[in-house]
Design a protein around this motif. Structure first.
Motif, mmCIF file in Angstrom:
data_model
loop_
_atom_site.group_PDB
_atom_site.id
_atom_site.type_symbol
_atom_site.label_atom_id
_atom_site.label_comp_id
_atom_site.label_asym_id
_atom_site.label_seq_id
_atom_site.Cartn_x
_atom_site.Cartn_y
_atom_site.Cartn_z
ATOM 1 N N PHE A 57 0.788 -1.190 -0.156
ATOM 2 C CA PHE A 57 -0.192 -0.186 -0.061
ATOM 3 C C PHE A 57 0.749 1.024 0.084
ATOM 4 N N THR A 58 1.920 1.179 0.778
ATOM 5 C CA THR A 58 3.370 2.398 0.358
ATOM 6 C C THR A 58 3.508 2.515 -0.971
ATOM 7 N N TYR A 59 3.623 1.557 -1.332
ATOM 8 C CA TYR A 59 3.841 1.849 -2.927
ATOM 9 C C TYR A 59 3.086 2.452 -3.808
ATOM 10 N N LEU A 60 2.149 1.867 -3.965
ATOM 11 C CA LEU A 60 1.087 2.123 -4.463
ATOM 12 C C LEU A 60 0.092 3.285 -3.785
ATOM 13 N N LEU A 61 0.882 3.817 -2.982
ATOM 14 C CA LEU A 61 0.300 5.310 -2.673
ATOM 15 C C LEU A 61 1.358 6.258 -2.678
ATOM 16 N N LEU A 62 2.557 5.991 -2.685
ATOM 17 C CA LEU A 62 3.455 6.595 -3.123
ATOM 18 C C LEU A 62 3.855 6.511 -5.346
ATOM 19 N N TYR A 63 2.925 5.337 -5.667
ATOM 20 C CA TYR A 63 2.786 5.944 -7.488
ATOM 21 C C TYR A 63 1.463 6.544 -7.332
ATOM 22 N N LEU A 64 0.954 7.220 -6.859
ATOM 23 C CA LEU A 64 -0.287 8.271 -6.879
ATOM 24 C C LEU A 64 0.265 9.376 -6.910
ATOM 25 N N TYR A 65 1.184 9.430 -5.822
ATOM 26 C CA TYR A 65 1.609 9.837 -5.113
ATOM 27 C C TYR A 65 2.474 11.290 -6.211
ATOM 28 N N ILE A 83 4.765 6.532 5.472
ATOM 29 C CA ILE A 83 3.708 6.249 5.187
ATOM 30 C C ILE A 83 3.390 4.709 5.525
ATOM 31 N N THR A 86 2.801 4.365 8.920
ATOM 32 C CA THR A 86 0.695 4.446 9.315
ATOM 33 C C THR A 86 -0.263 3.767 8.511
ATOM 34 N N MET A 87 0.579 2.604 7.642
ATOM 35 C CA MET A 87 -0.187 1.695 6.845
ATOM 36 C C MET A 87 0.301 0.407 7.627
#
Length: 125
Positions: A57-65, A83, A86-87
């Protein structure tokens, strides 16, 4: 001079927030046991259980960011770590709810929901 002072305060604030988030991460993963070895092994097992989810989920959030932001640069490593923490806190919370509800994430096919619905169906018959 004032700008340097503000930068130091921001750096100190980021460090304090990172340490507090890390402590909360460990606290949420803490599993109690009869002795120190049981506490350590339970906590480590919980961290290893939730780490793949938190990393994904950290990877996905960084990709979206990076896709959404105008500057297509990777955030600073402290922000990435916050991040991740938090996840990890979120997944540890939900796994703890599952365990306290009677489930055991280490056993295959052991879900309290399945047993609950079997009992409901037996009462209806």
């Amino acid at each position: 001079m004032a700008q340097e002072s503000g930068k130091q305060e921001t750096s100190l604030r980021n460090t304090v927030v990172l340490v507090l988030t890390g402590l909360a991460y460990v606290l949420f993963h803490l599993r109690l046991g009869a002795n120190s070895a049981a506490i350590f092994s339970g906590t480590l097992a919980q961290m290893l259980l939730t780490a793949p989810y938190a990393i994904g989920f950290t990877y996905l959030l960084l990709y979206l960011y990076r896709r959404i932001s105008r500057e297509r640069v990777r955030p600073h490593w402290t922000r990435i770590l916050r991040i991740f923490f938090t996840m990890g806190i979120l997944f540890a919370f939900f796994f703890a709810l599952y365990e306290h509800g009677g489930g055991d994430p280490y056993k295959e096919g052991a879900t309290s929901a399945a047993g609950f619905w079997q009992d409901v169906l037996q009462m209806l018959r």
